[in-house]
Design an enzyme around this catalytic site. Sequence first.
Site, PDB file in Angstrom:
ATOM      1  N   CYS A  39     -27.476  -4.156  10.509  1.00 55.62           N
ATOM      2  CA  CYS A  39     -27.622  -5.156   9.747  1.00 55.62           C
ATOM      3  C   CYS A  39     -26.849  -6.330  10.068  1.00 55.62           C
ATOM      4  CB  CYS A  39     -27.066  -4.532   8.559  1.00 55.62           C
ATOM      5  SG  CYS A  39     -27.316  -5.765   7.192  1.00 55.62           S
ATOM      6  N   CYS A  90     -25.211  -1.038   4.398  1.00 60.22           N
ATOM      7  CA  CYS A  90     -24.377  -2.470   4.095  1.00 60.22           C
ATOM      8  C   CYS A  90     -25.282  -3.634   3.213  1.00 60.22           C
ATOM      9  CB  CYS A  90     -24.813  -2.856   6.026  1.00 60.22           C
ATOM     10  SG  CYS A  90     -26.062  -4.559   5.797  1.00 60.22           S
TER      11      CYS A  90
END
Length: 395
Positions: A100, A200
Amino acid sequence: MKRVVVGLSGGVDSSVAAYLLQEQGYEVIGLFMKNWHDDSVTISNECPWLEDSNDALLVAEKLGIPFQTVDLSEEYKEKIVDYMFNEYEKGRTPNPDVLCNREIKFDVFMKIALSLGADYVATGHYCKKAQTSIEGKTVYQLQAGADGNKDQSYFLCQLSQEQLSKALFPIGELTKPEVREIATQMELVTAEKKDSQGLCFIGKVRLPEFLQQKLQPKEGVIVQIDKDNPIYKTKNEPVLNSREELILAATKITYTPEMGNVVGKHQGAHYFTIGQRKGLNVGGTKEPLFIIGTDVATNVIYTGLGSQHPGLFRKALFIANPEVHWVRSDMKLEHGQKLEVMVRIRYRQPLQKAMLYQFETGMYISFQEPQSAITEGQFAAWYHGDELLGSGVIS
Protein backbone atom coordinates in the site's frame (compact mmCIF):
# COMPACT_ATOMS: atom_id res chain seq x y z
CA MET A 1 6.23 28.49 1.49
CA LYS A 2 6.50 24.89 0.38
CA ARG A 3 3.24 23.07 -0.18
CA VAL A 4 2.67 19.68 1.52
CA VAL A 5 -0.19 17.27 0.98
CA VAL A 6 -0.84 15.20 4.12
CA GLY A 7 -2.55 11.84 3.87
CA LEU A 8 -5.12 12.45 6.61
CA SER A 9 -6.40 9.02 7.61
CA GLY A 10 -8.69 10.11 10.44
CA GLY A 11 -6.17 8.84 13.01
CA VAL A 12 -4.15 10.73 15.61
CA ASP A 13 -0.75 10.26 13.91
CA SER A 14 -1.61 11.94 10.61
CA SER A 15 -3.60 14.64 12.44
CA VAL A 16 -0.54 15.64 14.48
CA ALA A 17 1.67 15.36 11.38
CA ALA A 18 -0.53 17.99 9.68
CA TYR A 19 -0.42 20.26 12.72
CA LEU A 20 3.39 20.04 13.04
CA LEU A 21 3.91 20.89 9.37
CA GLN A 22 1.64 23.91 9.76
CA GLU A 23 3.71 25.01 12.76
CA GLN A 24 6.87 24.67 10.65
CA GLY A 25 5.45 27.12 8.12
CA TYR A 26 4.38 24.80 5.32
CA GLU A 27 1.22 25.36 3.30
CA VAL A 28 -0.72 22.20 4.24
CA ILE A 29 -3.51 20.45 2.32
CA GLY A 30 -5.33 17.42 3.79
CA LEU A 31 -6.39 14.55 1.55
CA PHE A 32 -8.33 11.48 2.69
CA MET A 33 -7.89 8.33 0.62
CA LYS A 34 -11.02 6.30 0.10
CA ASN A 35 -9.68 2.88 -0.80
CA TRP A 36 -12.73 0.71 -0.49
CA HIS A 37 -16.32 0.37 -1.52
CA ASP A 38 -16.57 -3.15 -2.86
CA ASP A 39 -19.41 -4.65 -0.85
CA SER A 40 -19.10 -7.99 -2.66
CA VAL A 41 -16.12 -8.64 -0.44
CA THR A 42 -18.03 -7.99 2.71
CA ILE A 43 -16.02 -6.48 5.44
CA SER A 44 -17.49 -6.63 8.90
CA ASN A 45 -19.42 -3.60 10.17
CA GLU A 46 -16.16 -2.36 11.61
CA CYS A 47 -15.25 -0.88 8.24
CA PRO A 48 -14.86 2.64 9.57
CA TRP A 49 -13.97 4.65 6.48
CA LEU A 50 -17.01 6.94 6.80
CA GLU A 51 -16.20 7.73 10.41
CA ASP A 52 -12.51 8.11 9.53
CA SER A 53 -13.14 10.53 6.66
CA ASN A 54 -15.41 12.56 8.95
CA ASP A 55 -12.71 12.72 11.64
CA ALA A 56 -10.15 13.75 9.00
CA LEU A 57 -12.51 16.55 7.88
CA LEU A 58 -12.97 17.75 11.49
CA VAL A 59 -9.18 17.84 11.98
CA ALA A 60 -8.73 19.82 8.75
CA GLU A 61 -11.43 22.29 9.87
CA LYS A 62 -9.81 22.68 13.27
CA LEU A 63 -6.42 23.40 11.66
CA GLY A 64 -8.01 25.59 9.00
CA ILE A 65 -6.53 23.70 6.06
CA PRO A 66 -8.16 22.76 2.72
CA PHE A 67 -9.48 19.19 2.67
CA GLN A 68 -10.82 16.76 0.11
CA THR A 69 -11.42 13.04 -0.33
CA VAL A 70 -9.86 11.15 -3.25
CA ASP A 71 -11.33 7.86 -4.37
CA LEU A 72 -8.53 5.39 -5.05
CA SER A 73 -10.65 2.27 -4.67
CA GLU A 74 -10.12 1.11 -8.26
CA GLU A 75 -6.35 1.38 -8.02
CA TYR A 76 -6.43 -0.19 -4.57
CA LYS A 77 -8.44 -3.15 -5.79
CA GLU A 78 -6.14 -3.71 -8.74
CA LYS A 79 -2.78 -3.15 -7.03
CA ILE A 80 -3.46 -4.48 -3.53
CA VAL A 81 -6.57 -6.65 -3.27
CA ASP A 82 -6.16 -8.59 -6.53
CA TYR A 83 -2.49 -9.08 -5.72
CA MET A 84 -3.43 -10.42 -2.28
CA PHE A 85 -5.86 -12.96 -3.73
CA ASN A 86 -3.29 -14.09 -6.32
CA GLU A 87 -0.62 -14.53 -3.67
CA TYR A 88 -2.88 -16.48 -1.31
CA GLU A 89 -3.98 -18.67 -4.19
CA LYS A 90 -0.31 -19.54 -4.83
CA GLY A 91 0.12 -20.41 -1.16
CA ARG A 92 2.11 -17.27 -0.35
CA THR A 93 1.31 -14.71 2.37
CA PRO A 94 1.48 -11.13 1.08
CA ASN A 95 2.01 -7.98 3.13
CA PRO A 96 -0.61 -5.47 1.94
CA ASP A 97 0.68 -2.65 4.17
CA VAL A 98 4.13 -2.61 2.55
CA LEU A 99 2.50 -2.70 -0.89
CA CYS A 100 0.00 0.00 0.00
CA ASN A 101 2.87 2.37 0.78
CA ARG A 102 4.80 1.55 -2.39
CA GLU A 103 1.87 1.37 -4.83
CA ILE A 104 -0.80 3.68 -3.36
CA LYS A 105 0.43 6.29 -0.86
CA PHE A 106 3.78 7.02 -2.46
CA ASP A 107 2.71 6.40 -6.06
CA VAL A 108 -0.94 6.97 -7.03
CA PHE A 109 -1.58 9.33 -4.10
CA MET A 110 1.77 11.08 -4.54
CA LYS A 111 1.02 11.77 -8.23
CA ILE A 112 -2.31 13.37 -7.23
CA ALA A 113 -0.50 15.48 -4.63
CA LEU A 114 2.13 16.63 -7.13
CA SER A 115 -0.63 17.52 -9.61
CA LEU A 116 -1.98 19.85 -6.89
CA GLY A 117 1.37 21.63 -6.92
CA ALA A 118 2.71 19.92 -3.79
CA ASP A 119 6.43 19.85 -3.09
CA TYR A 120 6.06 16.98 -0.63
CA VAL A 121 3.72 14.25 0.60
CA ALA A 122 3.57 13.67 4.36
CA THR A 123 2.24 10.72 6.37
CA GLY A 124 1.89 9.88 10.04
CA HIS A 125 4.52 7.11 9.95
CA TYR A 126 6.88 6.60 12.88
CA CYS A 127 10.11 6.80 10.92
CA LYS A 128 12.69 9.41 9.95
CA LYS A 129 14.20 10.69 6.74
CA ALA A 130 17.74 11.99 6.53
CA GLN A 131 20.05 12.83 3.69
CA THR A 132 23.72 12.58 2.95
CA SER A 133 25.92 13.48 0.02
CA ILE A 134 27.83 10.79 -1.87
CA GLU A 135 30.15 11.89 -4.67
CA GLY A 136 28.30 15.20 -4.86
CA LYS A 137 24.90 13.54 -5.18
CA THR A 138 22.12 13.78 -2.55
CA VAL A 139 21.22 10.36 -1.14
CA TYR A 140 18.09 9.99 1.02
CA GLN A 141 18.09 7.73 4.06
CA LEU A 142 15.13 5.97 5.67
CA GLN A 143 15.67 5.59 9.42
CA ALA A 144 13.82 3.94 12.29
CA GLY A 145 11.45 6.17 14.28
CA ALA A 146 12.50 7.47 17.69
CA ASP A 147 9.75 5.40 19.37
CA GLY A 148 11.15 1.86 19.40
CA ASN A 149 7.68 0.42 20.14
CA LYS A 150 6.09 2.10 17.14
CA ASP A 151 8.91 2.21 14.53
CA GLN A 152 7.24 1.73 11.12
CA SER A 153 10.27 1.93 8.83
CA TYR A 154 9.60 -1.74 7.89
CA PHE A 155 6.32 -0.76 6.20
CA LEU A 156 8.25 1.69 3.97
CA CYS A 157 10.96 -0.81 3.02
CA GLN A 158 10.02 -0.75 -0.67
CA LEU A 159 10.33 3.00 -1.22
CA SER A 160 12.71 4.32 -3.87
CA GLN A 161 15.08 7.29 -3.70
CA GLU A 162 12.66 9.29 -5.83
CA GLN A 163 9.71 8.52 -3.52
CA LEU A 164 11.78 9.33 -0.42
CA SER A 165 12.93 12.64 -1.91
CA LYS A 166 9.30 13.85 -1.87
CA ALA A 167 8.31 12.29 1.48
CA LEU A 168 8.06 13.90 4.93
CA PHE A 169 7.56 12.07 8.24
CA PRO A 170 6.80 14.83 10.77
CA ILE A 171 6.25 12.58 13.83
CA GLY A 172 9.36 10.42 13.39
CA GLU A 173 11.17 12.10 16.29
CA LEU A 174 8.22 11.66 18.67
CA THR A 175 6.86 8.82 20.78
CA LYS A 176 3.21 7.80 20.64
CA PRO A 177 2.42 9.32 24.07
CA GLU A 178 3.98 12.62 22.92
CA VAL A 179 1.83 12.56 19.76
CA ARG A 180 -1.33 11.99 21.82
CA GLU A 181 -0.29 14.78 24.20
CA ILE A 182 0.02 17.27 21.30
CA ALA A 183 -3.37 16.18 19.91
CA THR A 184 -4.95 16.67 23.36
CA GLN A 185 -3.43 20.14 23.76
CA MET A 186 -4.70 21.08 20.29
CA GLU A 187 -8.13 19.61 21.13
CA LEU A 188 -8.07 17.45 18.01
CA VAL A 189 -11.02 15.04 17.74
CA THR A 190 -8.59 12.15 17.13
CA ALA A 191 -6.57 12.63 20.34
CA GLU A 192 -8.01 9.58 22.14
CA LYS A 193 -8.86 7.53 19.06
CA LYS A 194 -7.65 3.93 19.13
CA ASP A 195 -5.05 2.87 16.56
CA SER A 196 -6.59 1.36 13.47
CA GLN A 197 -6.11 -2.34 12.95
CA GLY A 198 -6.26 -4.43 9.83
CA LEU A 199 -5.64 -3.55 6.22
CA CYS A 200 -4.09 -0.25 5.31
CA PHE A 201 -6.89 2.30 4.95
CA ILE A 202 -9.63 -0.30 4.91
CA GLY A 203 -10.05 -1.13 8.56
CA LYS A 204 -10.74 -4.47 10.10
CA VAL A 205 -11.02 -7.42 7.77
CA ARG A 206 -11.54 -10.96 8.99
CA LEU A 207 -9.06 -12.57 6.67
CA PRO A 208 -10.63 -16.02 6.19
CA GLU A 209 -14.02 -14.47 5.37
CA PHE A 210 -12.34 -11.90 3.16
CA LEU A 211 -10.49 -14.60 1.20
CA GLN A 212 -13.54 -16.85 0.96
CA GLN A 213 -15.22 -14.25 -1.24
CA LYS A 214 -12.82 -15.10 -4.06
CA LEU A 215 -11.07 -18.33 -3.07
CA GLN A 216 -13.56 -21.15 -2.75
CA PRO A 217 -13.38 -23.40 0.33
CA LYS A 218 -12.29 -26.98 -0.36
CA GLU A 219 -11.86 -29.62 2.28
CA GLY A 220 -8.41 -31.09 2.90
CA VAL A 221 -6.51 -32.85 5.67
CA ILE A 222 -4.26 -31.59 8.46
CA VAL A 223 -1.17 -33.78 8.91
CA GLN A 224 0.97 -33.69 12.06
CA ILE A 225 4.73 -34.28 11.65
CA ASP A 226 6.76 -35.55 14.61
CA LYS A 227 9.66 -33.39 15.78
CA ASP A 228 11.98 -36.43 15.70
CA ASN A 229 11.28 -37.15 12.03
CA PRO A 230 14.59 -37.94 10.22
CA ILE A 231 13.97 -35.08 7.72
CA TYR A 232 15.13 -32.64 10.40
CA LYS A 233 18.50 -34.32 11.00
CA THR A 234 20.53 -32.08 8.69
CA LYS A 235 18.27 -29.07 8.36
CA ASN A 236 19.63 -26.68 10.97
CA GLU A 237 23.34 -27.36 10.77
CA PRO A 238 25.43 -24.16 10.85
CA VAL A 239 25.40 -22.39 7.50
CA LEU A 240 28.80 -21.56 6.11
CA ASN A 241 29.01 -19.42 3.07
CA SER A 242 29.34 -21.89 0.26
CA ARG A 243 26.49 -21.45 -2.15
CA GLU A 244 25.44 -25.11 -1.84
CA GLU A 245 25.04 -24.78 1.94
CA LEU A 246 23.06 -21.55 1.54
CA ILE A 247 20.75 -23.20 -0.99
CA LEU A 248 20.22 -26.19 1.32
CA ALA A 249 19.53 -23.97 4.36
CA ALA A 250 17.12 -21.70 2.46
CA THR A 251 15.12 -24.49 0.82
CA LYS A 252 11.92 -25.34 2.61
CA ILE A 253 11.19 -28.99 3.36
CA THR A 254 8.78 -30.70 0.97
CA TYR A 255 6.39 -32.71 3.12
CA THR A 256 4.18 -35.60 2.02
CA PRO A 257 1.18 -36.99 3.95
CA GLU A 258 2.89 -40.32 4.67
CA MET A 259 5.52 -38.51 6.77
CA GLY A 260 2.95 -37.96 9.55
CA ASN A 261 -0.55 -38.63 10.86
CA VAL A 262 -3.84 -37.06 9.84
CA VAL A 263 -5.20 -35.15 12.85
CA GLY A 264 -8.02 -33.08 11.37
CA LYS A 265 -9.61 -31.35 8.40
CA HIS A 266 -9.50 -27.81 7.03
CA GLN A 267 -11.42 -25.76 4.45
CA GLY A 268 -8.58 -24.73 2.13
CA ALA A 269 -4.78 -24.67 2.36
CA HIS A 270 -4.72 -21.20 0.77
CA TYR A 271 -6.34 -19.67 3.89
CA PHE A 272 -3.40 -20.62 6.12
CA THR A 273 0.12 -19.39 6.64
CA ILE A 274 3.37 -20.72 8.12
CA GLY A 275 3.63 -20.21 11.89
CA GLN A 276 -0.15 -19.85 12.34
CA ARG A 277 -1.69 -21.65 15.31
CA LYS A 278 -5.21 -20.23 15.49
CA GLY A 279 -8.07 -21.50 13.38
CA LEU A 280 -6.97 -25.14 13.08
CA ASN A 281 -9.66 -26.48 15.44
CA VAL A 282 -7.69 -29.57 16.40
CA GLY A 283 -8.08 -30.35 20.09
CA GLY A 284 -6.50 -32.75 22.54
CA THR A 285 -2.83 -31.90 21.92
CA LYS A 286 -0.61 -31.22 24.92
CA GLU A 287 0.88 -28.13 23.21
CA PRO A 288 -0.63 -25.98 20.46
CA LEU A 289 -0.20 -27.14 16.87
CA PHE A 290 1.66 -24.74 14.56
CA ILE A 291 1.53 -24.78 10.78
CA ILE A 292 4.94 -25.77 9.40
CA GLY A 293 3.96 -26.20 5.75
CA THR A 294 1.07 -25.75 3.32
CA ASP A 295 0.65 -27.35 -0.08
CA VAL A 296 -2.01 -25.63 -2.18
CA ALA A 297 -1.55 -28.11 -5.06
CA THR A 298 -2.56 -31.11 -2.93
CA ASN A 299 -4.56 -29.00 -0.42
CA VAL A 300 -2.75 -30.43 2.62
CA ILE A 301 -1.63 -28.53 5.74
CA TYR A 302 1.35 -29.79 7.74
CA THR A 303 1.63 -29.05 11.46
CA GLY A 304 4.03 -29.59 14.33
CA LEU A 305 3.56 -29.64 18.10
CA GLY A 306 4.77 -26.58 20.04
CA SER A 307 6.55 -23.32 19.19
CA GLN A 308 9.97 -25.01 19.20
CA HIS A 309 9.11 -27.65 16.58
CA PRO A 310 12.10 -27.94 14.17
CA GLY A 311 9.80 -27.61 11.16
CA LEU A 312 9.23 -23.95 12.08
CA PHE A 313 12.90 -22.95 11.86
CA ARG A 314 15.30 -22.13 9.04
CA LYS A 315 18.72 -20.51 9.01
CA ALA A 316 18.53 -18.87 5.60
CA LEU A 317 16.12 -17.51 3.01
CA PHE A 318 16.28 -16.60 -0.68
CA ILE A 319 15.06 -13.51 -2.56
CA ALA A 320 14.90 -13.79 -6.35
CA ASN A 321 16.66 -10.98 -8.23
CA PRO A 322 13.55 -9.16 -9.53
CA GLU A 323 12.32 -8.95 -5.90
CA VAL A 324 15.54 -7.48 -4.43
CA HIS A 325 15.06 -3.77 -3.72
CA TRP A 326 17.62 -1.28 -2.41
CA VAL A 327 16.33 1.92 -0.80
CA ARG A 328 20.02 2.88 -0.78
CA SER A 329 20.65 2.09 -4.45
CA ASP A 330 24.27 3.26 -4.05
CA MET A 331 24.91 0.28 -1.72
CA LYS A 332 23.54 -2.42 -4.01
CA LEU A 333 25.60 -5.63 -3.91
CA GLU A 334 27.08 -7.08 -7.08
CA HIS A 335 27.40 -10.81 -7.86
CA GLY A 336 29.79 -12.45 -5.39
CA GLN A 337 29.61 -9.65 -2.79
CA LYS A 338 28.39 -10.02 0.78
CA LEU A 339 27.37 -7.62 3.55
CA GLU A 340 26.86 -7.99 7.30
CA VAL A 341 23.51 -6.48 8.32
CA MET A 342 20.61 -6.69 10.78
CA VAL A 343 17.38 -8.15 9.34
CA ARG A 344 13.72 -8.46 10.27
CA ILE A 345 11.31 -10.77 8.46
CA ARG A 346 8.10 -9.29 9.90
CA TYR A 347 6.93 -6.03 11.49
CA ARG A 348 7.96 -5.62 15.12
CA GLN A 349 10.38 -8.54 15.06
CA PRO A 350 13.60 -7.58 16.91
CA LEU A 351 16.45 -7.15 14.42
CA GLN A 352 18.47 -10.33 13.78
CA LYS A 353 22.17 -10.61 12.92
CA ALA A 354 22.59 -11.83 9.36
CA MET A 355 24.75 -11.84 6.23
CA LEU A 356 23.58 -10.95 2.71
CA TYR A 357 25.10 -12.92 -0.18
CA GLN A 358 24.38 -11.71 -3.71
CA PHE A 359 24.54 -14.18 -6.62
CA GLU A 360 23.46 -13.77 -10.23
CA THR A 361 20.05 -15.40 -9.54
CA GLY A 362 19.28 -13.46 -6.38
CA MET A 363 20.18 -12.88 -2.76
CA TYR A 364 20.57 -15.31 0.14
CA ILE A 365 20.20 -14.09 3.72
CA SER A 366 21.95 -16.29 6.25
CA PHE A 367 21.02 -15.74 9.91
CA GLN A 368 23.21 -16.20 12.95
CA GLU A 369 20.27 -17.86 14.74
CA PRO A 370 17.59 -20.04 13.09
CA GLN A 371 14.43 -18.01 12.41
CA SER A 372 10.88 -19.15 13.14
CA ALA A 373 8.18 -19.02 10.46
CA ILE A 374 10.05 -17.64 7.46
CA THR A 375 7.05 -17.04 5.20
CA GLU A 376 6.97 -16.84 1.40
CA GLY A 377 5.49 -13.58 0.12
CA GLN A 378 6.45 -11.57 3.22
CA PHE A 379 9.22 -8.96 3.14
CA ALA A 380 12.67 -9.28 4.66
CA ALA A 381 14.18 -5.84 5.37
CA TRP A 382 17.84 -5.21 6.13
CA TYR A 383 19.31 -2.45 8.25
CA HIS A 384 22.65 -0.92 9.19
CA GLY A 385 22.26 0.72 12.59
CA ASP A 386 18.87 2.45 12.47
CA GLU A 387 18.94 2.92 8.68
CA LEU A 388 16.87 0.66 6.44
CA LEU A 389 19.02 -0.17 3.39
CA GLY A 390 16.75 -2.45 1.39
CA SER A 391 14.23 -5.28 1.32
CA GLY A 392 12.86 -8.11 -0.76
CA VAL A 393 10.02 -10.61 -1.06
CA ILE A 394 10.87 -13.98 0.49
CA SER A 395 10.85 -16.68 -2.22
